[in-house]
Design an enzyme around this catalytic site. Sequence first.
Site, mmCIF file in Angstrom:
data_model
loop_
_atom_site.group_PDB
_atom_site.id
_atom_site.type_symbol
_atom_site.label_atom_id
_atom_site.label_comp_id
_atom_site.label_asym_id
_atom_site.label_seq_id
_atom_site.Cartn_x
_atom_site.Cartn_y
_atom_site.Cartn_z
ATOM 1 N N VAL A 1 24.923 -8.259 23.436
ATOM 2 C CA VAL A 1 24.298 -8.439 22.117
ATOM 3 C C VAL A 1 23.343 -9.628 22.170
ATOM 4 C CG1 VAL A 1 24.656 -8.892 19.667
ATOM 5 C CG2 VAL A 1 26.324 -7.527 20.928
ATOM 6 N N LYS B 1 24.750 -2.631 18.928
ATOM 7 C CA LYS B 1 25.028 -4.074 18.804
ATOM 8 C C LYS B 1 25.762 -4.373 17.499
ATOM 9 C CE LYS B 1 21.095 -5.072 21.738
ATOM 10 N NZ LYS B 1 19.640 -5.236 21.760
ATOM 11 N N ILE C 1 21.247 -15.192 23.677
ATOM 12 C CA ILE C 1 21.764 -15.930 22.514
ATOM 13 C C ILE C 1 23.281 -15.868 22.491
ATOM 14 C CG2 ILE C 1 21.685 -16.133 19.996
ATOM 15 C CD1 ILE C 1 19.088 -14.469 20.088
ATOM 16 N N GLY D 1 4.596 -4.156 27.818
ATOM 17 C CA GLY D 1 5.922 -4.078 28.452
ATOM 18 C C GLY D 1 7.070 -4.342 27.492
ATOM 19 N N VAL E 1 18.040 -7.286 35.216
ATOM 20 C CA VAL E 1 19.101 -8.271 34.993
ATOM 21 C C VAL E 1 19.814 -8.608 36.305
ATOM 22 C CG1 VAL E 1 21.192 -8.819 33.677
ATOM 23 C CG2 VAL E 1 19.416 -7.389 32.629
ATOM 24 N N LEU F 1 27.039 -4.842 40.151
ATOM 25 C CA LEU F 1 26.623 -3.443 40.061
ATOM 26 C C LEU F 1 25.273 -3.403 39.357
ATOM 27 C CD1 LEU F 1 29.995 -1.778 38.926
ATOM 28 C CD2 LEU F 1 29.273 -2.554 41.204
HETATM 29 P P1 NAP Z 1 17.383 -1.613 35.335
HETATM 30 O O1 NAP Z 1 16.277 -2.566 35.574
HETATM 31 O O2 NAP Z 1 17.060 -0.184 35.094
HETATM 32 O O3 NAP Z 1 18.375 -1.698 36.594
HETATM 33 C C1 NAP Z 1 19.481 -0.866 36.739
HETATM 34 C C2 NAP Z 1 20.082 -1.118 38.113
HETATM 35 O O4 NAP Z 1 21.291 -0.382 38.209
HETATM 36 C C3 NAP Z 1 19.180 -0.672 39.269
HETATM 37 O O5 NAP Z 1 19.268 -1.593 40.334
HETATM 38 C C4 NAP Z 1 19.758 0.668 39.663
HETATM 39 O O6 NAP Z 1 19.639 0.982 41.035
HETATM 40 C C5 NAP Z 1 21.224 0.486 39.349
HETATM 41 N N1 NAP Z 1 21.870 1.739 38.983
HETATM 42 C C6 NAP Z 1 21.618 2.513 37.907
HETATM 43 N N2 NAP Z 1 22.397 3.632 37.918
HETATM 44 C C7 NAP Z 1 23.139 3.537 39.046
HETATM 45 C C8 NAP Z 1 24.111 4.376 39.634
HETATM 46 N N3 NAP Z 1 24.444 5.547 39.082
HETATM 47 N N4 NAP Z 1 24.680 3.974 40.796
HETATM 48 C C9 NAP Z 1 24.322 2.812 41.368
HETATM 49 N N5 NAP Z 1 23.405 1.970 40.860
HETATM 50 C C10 NAP Z 1 22.809 2.334 39.721
HETATM 51 O O7 NAP Z 1 18.292 -2.076 34.106
HETATM 52 P P2 NAP Z 1 18.356 -3.533 33.436
HETATM 53 O O8 NAP Z 1 17.222 -3.712 32.491
HETATM 54 O O9 NAP Z 1 18.585 -4.555 34.480
HETATM 55 O O10 NAP Z 1 19.662 -3.376 32.508
HETATM 56 C C11 NAP Z 1 20.950 -3.327 33.090
HETATM 57 C C12 NAP Z 1 22.015 -3.336 31.991
HETATM 58 O O11 NAP Z 1 21.884 -4.515 31.219
HETATM 59 C C13 NAP Z 1 21.935 -2.167 31.001
HETATM 60 O O12 NAP Z 1 23.240 -1.795 30.601
HETATM 61 C C14 NAP Z 1 21.194 -2.765 29.829
HETATM 62 O O13 NAP Z 1 21.486 -2.130 28.616
HETATM 63 C C15 NAP Z 1 21.740 -4.175 29.849
HETATM 64 N N6 NAP Z 1 20.848 -5.155 29.226
HETATM 65 C C16 NAP Z 1 19.580 -5.283 29.656
HETATM 66 C C17 NAP Z 1 18.744 -6.197 29.048
HETATM 67 C C18 NAP Z 1 17.317 -6.373 29.515
HETATM 68 O O14 NAP Z 1 16.598 -7.167 28.906
HETATM 69 N N7 NAP Z 1 16.870 -5.675 30.544
HETATM 70 C C19 NAP Z 1 19.232 -7.006 27.993
HETATM 71 C C20 NAP Z 1 20.566 -6.873 27.589
HETATM 72 C C21 NAP Z 1 21.370 -5.948 28.222
HETATM 73 P P3 NAP Z 1 18.179 1.198 41.713
HETATM 74 O O15 NAP Z 1 17.554 -0.169 41.698
HETATM 75 O O16 NAP Z 1 18.478 1.673 43.080
HETATM 76 O O17 NAP Z 1 17.488 2.185 40.832
#
Ligand code: NAP
Length: 441
Positions: free
Chosen positions: A134, A207, A138, A189, A18, A13
């Site tokens: 978290v 966290k 790591i 960024g 990520v 999902l």
């Molecule tokens: P992101 O780049 O914004 O990607 C979110 C993805 O989820 C997109 O593909 C989006 O679809 C999809 N999405 C969002 N809402 C949706 C919905 N209602 N229905 C269907 N698809 C949906 O986010 P990310 O940075 O990868 O982060 C994802 C998760 O990992 C978050 O919970 C974040 O807190 C956690 N996280 C991220 C990081 C990091 O470094 N980025 C680190 C630790 C944890 P579209 O592509 O079509 O918009």
Amino acid sequence: MSDAKNEIGVAVLGLGNVGSQVVRIIEESASDLAARIGAPLKVRGIGVRRVDTDRGVPADLLTDNIEELVSRDDVDIVVEVMGPVEPARKAILAALEQGKSVVTANKALMAVSAGELAAAAESAHVDLYFEAAVAGAIPVIRPLTQSLAGDTVVRVAGIVNGTTNYILSEMDSTGADYASALADAGALGYAEADPTADVEGFDAAAKAAILASIAFHTRVTSDDVYREGMTKVSAADFASARALGCTIKLLAICERITDNEGQERVSARVYPALVPLEHPLASVNGAFNAVVVEAEAAGRLMFYGQGAGGAPTASAVLGDLVMAARNRVQGGRGPRESKYAKLPIAPIGLIPTRYYVNMNVADRPGVLSAVAAEFSKREVSIAEVRQEGMVDEGGQRCGARIVVVTHQATDAALSETVAALADLDVVQDINSVLRLEGTTE
Ligand code: NAP
């Protein structure tokens, strides 16, 4: 396992920072992962908001119907990397209730709904893993839940937000003020357009709730975490910190404390604090994260690395995915969560802390003793005082600045002292009040 070829069916999902890395690693490392798991992983579908063909994955895998995807009979494990709390919570609950194991990176969700999700995983006898929630790449959740399962953890303290650590490191190394360090972080960024969740400490508090829950076998949510942001930390604070042999870090601290009645409690808190330069967290710079765990038998352990970013976070997600898949192949599940201790939360007023108080005062005799008297009335012992004259743009003396560092006292006594100082005629401004961590003198 979902079909006759012994494949483990996976629904991913989210295909953002990520999710796209998770899908890439599953594809590129397919044969190694199959050998480690004992069965191949097969991505059955990828949930996104916008279904279009140019996403770098086969178009027929994409769907915006999350509910249908997690309910498919050929899906064994759901990887949730879409955020935010909803619709992720609903999708994860549906998956767990249908007997699918879940891997999530969603810290905001785990910090508010871990109890509900763990109960659903428990009744369905499936795994719920969240190492990536978290500190990104790591490994800290698994060491706490498994490697240290036989020890007693007393403290977990860390730098768990890369954005704020980047900003504070910049301020420290360049002398920049908060606004320009934030602008730099945005341009590179490291900071989002709306940085509130990071700079006000909400992300670190989520966290801290997850870490405290695991470390102390007690349910702790974001609402239980005392939180202060770092937007008021100034270039002058860094100059004073340097003079005191310290730097300033936004810390998440989870501690087991014993109150005056002998009751054990859990404290979880997030705030910017002075940290002595010789402390291991002082040298964690830029967007890096680190978590220091102190356990009774193990002593001090430090975990350090990349706390965010697509590939590092995907590494932690894949680790969980391989575990959950192995458990499926072996017909079992991993260790369940343990929340037996049920310790009450300690209010911030009970917490023993050292303080740094930076104030502008009238430039006349007797000021220092008036200031010192307010500390002594509340039995807050002063460890160090620095006094400097201030000059205006024309080079004329225009007041004095006093920096006081205290020994340990309760947060309540120190807060009262600061309130009393603010009421003194000789105190013109309390410029900043920060805690000093990493030393208990
Ligand atoms: P992101 O780049 O914004 O990607 C979110 C993805 O989820 C997109 O593909 C989006 O679809 C999809 N999405 C969002 N809402 C949706 C919905 N209602 N229905 C269907 N698809 C949906 O986010 P990310 O940075 O990868 O982060 C994802 C998760 O990992 C978050 O919970 C974040 O807190 C956690 N996280 C991220 C990081 C990091 O470094 N980025 C680190 C630790 C944890 P579209 O592509 O079509 O918009």
